[in-house]
Design a protein around this motif. Structure first.
Motif, PDB file in Angstrom:
ATOM      1  N   GLU B 120       0.833  -1.208   0.000  1.00  0.00           N
ATOM      2  CA  GLU B 120       0.000   0.000   0.000  1.00  0.00           C
ATOM      3  C   GLU B 120       0.867   1.256   0.000  1.00  0.00           C
ATOM      4  N   ARG B 121       1.921   1.264   0.800  1.00  0.00           N
ATOM      5  CA  ARG B 121       2.774   2.449   0.861  1.00  0.00           C
ATOM      6  C   ARG B 121       3.791   2.477  -0.268  1.00  0.00           C
ATOM      7  N   MET B 122       4.339   1.296  -0.603  1.00  0.00           N
ATOM      8  CA  MET B 122       5.454   1.289  -1.557  1.00  0.00           C
ATOM      9  C   MET B 122       4.987   1.280  -3.005  1.00  0.00           C
ATOM     10  N   TRP B 123       3.906   0.586  -3.282  1.00  0.00           N
ATOM     11  CA  TRP B 123       3.400   0.523  -4.662  1.00  0.00           C
ATOM     12  C   TRP B 123       2.160   1.391  -4.849  1.00  0.00           C
ATOM     13  N   GLY B 124       1.588   1.836  -3.728  1.00  0.00           N
ATOM     14  CA  GLY B 124       0.383   2.643  -3.804  1.00  0.00           C
ATOM     15  C   GLY B 124      -0.883   1.824  -4.015  1.00  0.00           C
ATOM     16  N   THR B 125      -0.796   0.487  -3.765  1.00  0.00           N
ATOM     17  CA  THR B 125      -2.000  -0.332  -3.898  1.00  0.00           C
ATOM     18  C   THR B 125      -1.954  -1.494  -2.918  1.00  0.00           C
ATOM     19  N   TRP B 126      -3.144  -1.879  -2.410  1.00  0.00           N
ATOM     20  CA  TRP B 126      -3.217  -3.021  -1.497  1.00  0.00           C
ATOM     21  C   TRP B 126      -3.015  -4.321  -2.260  1.00  0.00           C
ATOM     22  N   TRP B 127      -3.517  -4.328  -3.487  1.00  0.00           N
ATOM     23  CA  TRP B 127      -3.508  -5.579  -4.243  1.00  0.00           C
ATOM     24  C   TRP B 127      -3.372  -5.299  -5.724  1.00  0.00           C
ATOM     25  N   THR B 128      -2.661  -6.190  -6.408  1.00  0.00           N
ATOM     26  CA  THR B 128      -2.595  -6.106  -7.863  1.00  0.00           C
ATOM     27  C   THR B 128      -2.493  -7.524  -8.391  1.00  0.00           C
ATOM     28  N   TRP B 129      -3.052  -7.769  -9.573  1.00  0.00           N
ATOM     29  CA  TRP B 129      -3.036  -9.135 -10.113  1.00  0.00           C
ATOM     30  C   TRP B 129      -1.714  -9.400 -10.812  1.00  0.00           C
ATOM     31  N   ASP B 130      -0.702  -9.373  -9.996  1.00  0.00           N
ATOM     32  CA  ASP B 130       0.652  -9.566 -10.459  1.00  0.00           C
ATOM     33  C   ASP B 130       0.994 -11.052 -10.317  1.00  0.00           C
ATOM     34  N   ALA B 131       1.975 -11.549 -11.088  1.00  0.00           N
ATOM     35  CA  ALA B 131       2.246 -12.998 -11.114  1.00  0.00           C
ATOM     36  C   ALA B 131       2.566 -13.544  -9.716  1.00  0.00           C
ATOM     37  N   ARG B 132       3.421 -12.845  -8.952  1.00  0.00           N
ATOM     38  CA  ARG B 132       3.826 -13.342  -7.645  1.00  0.00           C
ATOM     39  C   ARG B 132       2.632 -13.344  -6.683  1.00  0.00           C
ATOM     40  N   LEU B 133       1.884 -12.236  -6.683  1.00  0.00           N
ATOM     41  CA  LEU B 133       0.763 -12.126  -5.749  1.00  0.00           C
ATOM     42  C   LEU B 133      -0.340 -13.122  -6.092  1.00  0.00           C
ATOM     43  N   THR B 134      -0.613 -13.265  -7.384  1.00  0.00           N
ATOM     44  CA  THR B 134      -1.683 -14.170  -7.801  1.00  0.00           C
ATOM     45  C   THR B 134      -1.325 -15.627  -7.494  1.00  0.00           C
ATOM     46  N   SER B 135      -0.073 -16.018  -7.781  1.00  0.00           N
ATOM     47  CA  SER B 135       0.308 -17.406  -7.527  1.00  0.00           C
ATOM     48  C   SER B 135       0.324 -17.709  -6.029  1.00  0.00           C
ATOM     49  N   GLU B 136       0.656 -16.700  -5.209  1.00  0.00           N
ATOM     50  CA  GLU B 136       0.626 -16.903  -3.756  1.00  0.00           C
ATOM     51  C   GLU B 136      -0.827 -17.044  -3.281  1.00  0.00           C
ATOM     52  N   LEU B 137      -1.737 -16.293  -3.903  1.00  0.00           N
ATOM     53  CA  LEU B 137      -3.150 -16.425  -3.559  1.00  0.00           C
ATOM     54  C   LEU B 137      -3.668 -17.810  -3.963  1.00  0.00           C
ATOM     55  N   VAL B 138      -3.214 -18.300  -5.123  1.00  0.00           N
ATOM     56  CA  VAL B 138      -3.580 -19.656  -5.553  1.00  0.00           C
ATOM     57  C   VAL B 138      -3.079 -20.674  -4.526  1.00  0.00           C
ATOM     58  N   LEU B 139      -1.892 -20.418  -3.985  1.00  0.00           N
ATOM     59  CA  LEU B 139      -1.328 -21.299  -2.955  1.00  0.00           C
ATOM     60  C   LEU B 139      -2.257 -21.363  -1.742  1.00  0.00           C
ATOM     61  N   LEU B 140      -2.781 -20.185  -1.331  1.00  0.00           N
ATOM     62  CA  LEU B 140      -3.711 -20.164  -0.197  1.00  0.00           C
ATOM     63  C   LEU B 140      -4.955 -20.986  -0.518  1.00  0.00           C
ATOM     64  N   PHE B 141      -5.486 -20.828  -1.746  1.00  0.00           N
ATOM     65  CA  PHE B 141      -6.684 -21.588  -2.120  1.00  0.00           C
ATOM     66  C   PHE B 141      -6.396 -23.077  -2.178  1.00  0.00           C
ATOM     67  N   LEU B 142      -5.190 -23.454  -2.583  1.00  0.00           N
ATOM     68  CA  LEU B 142      -4.824 -24.875  -2.595  1.00  0.00           C
ATOM     69  C   LEU B 142      -4.834 -25.441  -1.175  1.00  0.00           C
ATOM     70  N   TYR B 143      -4.237 -24.675  -0.254  1.00  0.00           N
ATOM     71  CA  TYR B 143      -4.245 -25.102   1.152  1.00  0.00           C
ATOM     72  C   TYR B 143      -5.686 -25.258   1.652  1.00  0.00           C
ATOM     73  N   LEU B 144      -6.507 -24.235   1.378  1.00  0.00           N
ATOM     74  CA  LEU B 144      -7.895 -24.274   1.850  1.00  0.00           C
ATOM     75  C   LEU B 144      -8.652 -25.424   1.197  1.00  0.00           C
ATOM     76  N   GLY B 145      -8.344 -25.695  -0.085  1.00  0.00           N
ATOM     77  CA  GLY B 145      -8.978 -26.806  -0.786  1.00  0.00           C
ATOM     78  C   GLY B 145      -8.627 -28.134  -0.143  1.00  0.00           C
ATOM     79  N   VAL B 146      -7.344 -28.296   0.218  1.00  0.00           N
ATOM     80  CA  VAL B 146      -6.899 -29.535   0.870  1.00  0.00           C
ATOM     81  C   VAL B 146      -7.631 -29.712   2.204  1.00  0.00           C
ATOM     82  N   ILE B 147      -7.714 -28.621   2.984  1.00  0.00           N
ATOM     83  CA  ILE B 147      -8.385 -28.699   4.287  1.00  0.00           C
ATOM     84  C   ILE B 147      -9.864 -29.059   4.109  1.00  0.00           C
ATOM     85  N   ALA B 148     -10.528 -28.380   3.150  1.00  0.00           N
ATOM     86  CA  ALA B 148     -11.963 -28.603   2.941  1.00  0.00           C
ATOM     87  C   ALA B 148     -12.236 -30.025   2.457  1.00  0.00           C
TER      88      ALA B 148
END
Lengths: 69, 252
Positions: B120-148
């Protein structure tokens, strides 16, 4: 001392970003730490309840069989 | 190789032996994690100088980066355990894989939130659909998928094996997260710490970072052991060794 402590908490004007980040870190890990402990306690409590019921059934076989027929 | 190692591993994979082993090691692991964590925090928050461009905001790095490493490390470990669980059907491997998922999800969540606060301070945004951020979000969904998936089965072991299959497929995402900053043109910076070649970060900043990395590893061991112990008790609740533990706690 209090001045340096104040500047420490101020984080050069980034306090609103640095401290919430650390807060999330500690709160999430604390929940992760406590959850299995509660679970372990619950599992053992349920198991003890089941064992106690089994024990009670063994001690009063006649009354139980009479009640079930 | 000495043949006592596979023998020891075989013994350790027996639930009562692992339960005791994990119970003995867990307090040491968490103590080490706390001590190293505090040292790393002191080094990172007090001793390390402010960054010449980011000021004090960069101090988020001391939790963001170790947590990001853990999110990948735990996934890789979960994948290995899942593979062992599917191939050799070892109960302990299922337990380790399923106990790793919530811890990995916790670290991934922390990585995303702290990264968002930093961005938010360094890039001026909380979120962007950037490759690193998106793949890390996919990682979270994979974890949640495994748990569910694990919890959607009545039979715990069947659930574990099905979820292990998902965990194994999802492992392709791990190198994607890691190399995303090289493969795509991203907003996220590349790595500054390199195993091969010189790191591009000051020593006063690198040692708290590496200390925190070891602390989070120790924390993972402690948390994994705690979860695995609770899961083993639930899975083996009909067995004698669990009954002895339950009765032992009554007397105490």
């Amino acid at each position: 001392m209090s001045g340096s402590l104040q500047s420490f908490f101020a984080m050069g004007g980034y306090a609103a970003y640095v401290w919430p980040a650390y807060g999330v870190f500690f709160v999430v890990l604390l929940i992760d730490w406590l959850a299995p402990q509660w679970r372990q306690r619950r599992v053992l409590r349920e198991l003890r309840g089941r064992l106690a019921r089994q024990e009670a059934r063994k001690e009063r076989p006649h009354r139980n069989s009479a009640a079930s027929t | 190789m000495a043949n006592w190692i596979p023998l020891w591993l075989h013994k350790l994979s027996s639930p009562p032996v692992f339960y005791r082993f994990a119970g003995t090691l867990r307090p040491w692991a968490i103590a080490l994690a706390l001590v190293l964590g505090l040292v790393a925090l002191y080094g990172g928050l007090v001793l390390a100088p402010p960054d010449y461009q980011q000021g004090d905001d960069y101090r988020i790095i001391f939790i963001h980066v170790p947590c990001a490493w853990m999110s990948l490390f735990i996934y890789a470990l979960m994948g290995i355990a899942a593979f062992i669980a599917l191939v050799w059907r070892i109960k302990l491997a299922e337990v380790v894989a399923m106990a790793s998922a919530p811890i990995g999800a916790a670290f991934t969540f922390i990585t995303l939130v702290t990264g968002s606060l930093w961005g938010e301070r360094m890039w001026g945004t909380w979120w962007t659909w950037d490759a690193r951020l998106t793949s890390e979000l996919v990682l979270l969904f994979l974890y949640l998928g495994v748990i569910a998936l694990y919890h959607s089965f009545e039979d715990r072991r069947q659930g574990a094996r099905t979820a292990a299959f998902l965990a194994l497929i999802g492992i392709v995402n791990v190198p994607i997260v890691h190399f995303s900053v090289n493969w795509w043109n991203t907003l996220h910076q590349g790595s500054t710490i390199r195993l091969l070649g010189p790191s591009t970060i000051a020593p006063s900043m690198i040692w708290p970072l590496l200390t925190m990395m070891i602390a989070t590893k120790c924390y993972y061991v402690a948390s994994l052991f705690g979860r695995a112990r609770a899961d083993l008790l639930a899975l083996e609740s009909g067995k004698d060794w669990v009954r002895q533990i339950a009765e032992g706690e009554v007397r105490r």
